[in-house]
Design a protein around this motif. Structure first.
Motif, mmCIF file in Angstrom:
data_model
loop_
_atom_site.group_PDB
_atom_site.id
_atom_site.type_symbol
_atom_site.label_atom_id
_atom_site.label_comp_id
_atom_site.label_asym_id
_atom_site.label_seq_id
_atom_site.Cartn_x
_atom_site.Cartn_y
_atom_site.Cartn_z
ATOM 1 N N TRP A 139 61.455 26.828 -29.432
ATOM 2 C CA TRP A 139 62.364 26.347 -30.474
ATOM 3 C C TRP A 139 62.541 27.386 -31.570
ATOM 4 O O TRP A 139 63.619 27.516 -32.153
ATOM 5 N N LEU B 69 69.006 25.075 -36.886
ATOM 6 C CA LEU B 69 68.446 24.194 -35.866
ATOM 7 C C LEU B 69 67.050 23.723 -36.268
ATOM 8 O O LEU B 69 66.164 24.534 -36.539
ATOM 9 N N ALA B 70 66.851 22.416 -36.293
ATOM 10 C CA ALA B 70 65.536 21.829 -36.533
ATOM 11 C C ALA B 70 64.873 21.595 -35.175
ATOM 12 O O ALA B 70 65.442 20.922 -34.315
ATOM 13 N N ALA C 10 62.392 20.357 -32.047
ATOM 14 C CA ALA C 10 61.755 19.114 -31.635
ATOM 15 C C ALA C 10 60.265 19.203 -31.923
ATOM 16 O O ALA C 10 59.693 20.279 -32.121
ATOM 17 N N ARG C 11 59.596 18.053 -31.945
ATOM 18 C CA ARG C 11 58.150 18.041 -32.184
ATOM 19 C C ARG C 11 57.402 18.660 -31.010
ATOM 20 O O ARG C 11 56.392 19.327 -31.197
ATOM 21 N N VAL D 118 70.222 19.921 -27.733
ATOM 22 C CA VAL D 118 70.513 19.999 -29.164
ATOM 23 C C VAL D 118 71.647 19.048 -29.470
ATOM 24 O O VAL D 118 72.665 19.041 -28.775
ATOM 25 N N ARG E 91 73.955 17.141 -32.868
ATOM 26 C CA ARG E 91 74.316 17.276 -34.282
ATOM 27 C C ARG E 91 74.013 15.967 -35.001
ATOM 28 O O ARG E 91 74.428 14.892 -34.541
ATOM 29 N N THR E 92 73.293 16.044 -36.095
ATOM 30 C CA THR E 92 72.984 14.887 -36.923
ATOM 31 C C THR E 92 73.567 15.097 -38.318
ATOM 32 O O THR E 92 74.136 16.154 -38.621
ATOM 33 N N SER F 168 72.010 15.732 -40.912
ATOM 34 C CA SER F 168 71.292 16.805 -41.596
ATOM 35 C C SER F 168 71.427 18.158 -40.898
ATOM 36 O O SER F 168 70.852 19.148 -41.355
ATOM 37 N N GLN G 239 69.729 19.308 -34.364
ATOM 38 C CA GLN G 239 68.392 18.800 -34.075
ATOM 39 C C GLN G 239 68.047 19.037 -32.613
ATOM 40 O O GLN G 239 68.799 18.644 -31.713
ATOM 41 N N ASP H 81 65.635 18.464 -29.226
ATOM 42 C CA ASP H 81 64.897 17.350 -28.642
ATOM 43 C C ASP H 81 64.647 17.652 -27.174
ATOM 44 O O ASP H 81 65.209 18.616 -26.614
ATOM 45 N N CYS I 65 75.916 16.495 -26.625
ATOM 46 C CA CYS I 65 74.775 17.359 -26.888
ATOM 47 C C CYS I 65 74.993 18.689 -26.180
ATOM 48 O O CYS I 65 75.968 18.869 -25.434
#
Length: 229
Positions: A12, A22-23, A25-26, A44, A46-47, A49, A52, A54, A99
């Motif tokens: 990531w 880009l944020a 994923a955990r 990926v 779009r949100t 914020s 994102q 995932d 996505c």
């Protein structure tokens, strides 16, 4: 179509350096060279914020499915551009679940002499990955909860036609933003074929039990047997 992919040391952090804002994923992206359908693959979306990252199950489950995941028998790893907007399994995701599917490369099998020969397609330039137009559906089932996804495919272009008759819809960063923003797929700029390279690989990749970086290494295509009938 696209039925197998690779995640060659993708992280990531690497993708965030390429895709600004880009944020991650955990969970990290697992390095694999033989990723089959139903595996968790990086996407990926779009949100509000921003972008994102995932991990989503490869094989879209539409929101109307109410049974267990194991009860879904349809093949929904790929969605055809010709019908994705109207097909029952994909139309909801096409309207509101866009996505990007991220892969270092993907495989296709060329039928030659009655035998299927795998080929590996990957970026020809400096891009760390291919950006494929994807559809996402988040589900809550008895045996799975989370995002699921499919890859949009289209008729193959130019020289790749000798390998297969279809390919993923692939974009550069600017067009990827257009896709996430709602651009109709028919108006979406594709990457030029010069941005894609491919070569034949060994047939060990045909078994999902095999894994390792040697699976993407090129081999010399076998010469045809001129004396066979």
């Amino acid at each position: 179509m696209c039925g197998r992919m690779a995640h060659k040391e993708l992280t990531w952090a690497q993708l965030a350096g390429w895709m600004q804002g880009l944020a991650p994923a955990r969970a990290e992206i697992e390095t694999r060279y033989n990723v089959p359908p139903t595996a968790l693959i990086p996407i990926v979306r779009r949100t509000e914020s921003g972008l994102q990252g995932d991990l989503a199950r490869w094989g879209l489950i539409p929101p109307f499915h109410r049974g267990a995941l194991r009860d879904w028998k349809a093949s929904t790893i790929n969605a055809r551009v010709e019908s994705a907007a109207t097909a029952p399994s994909f139309r909801a995701a096409y309207r509101g679940g866009r996505c990007l599917v991220i892969a270092s490369g993907y495989y296709e099998w060329q039928l030659r002499g009655g035998v299927k020969h795998p080929h590996y397609m990957s970026p020809a330039g400096n891009a760390p990955a291919l950006l494929m137009a994807g559809l996402e559906s988040r589900v809550r089932l008895a045996d799975y909860e989370g995002p699921t996804c499919a890859i949009l495919t289209e008729p193959v272009r130019e020289g790749l036609a000798r390998v297969h008759d279809r390919m993923p819809v692939m974009m550069d960063l600017e067009a990827a933003g257009d896709w996430l923003g709602g651009c109709p797929v028919e108006d979406l700029p594709r990457i030029p074929m010069t941005a894609l390279r491919w070569h034949e690989v060994g047939r060990r990749v045909s078994s999902v039990r095999n894994e390792g970086p040697e699976l993407i290494e090129p081999i010399e295509p076998a010469l045809p047997d001129l004396f066979s009938r």
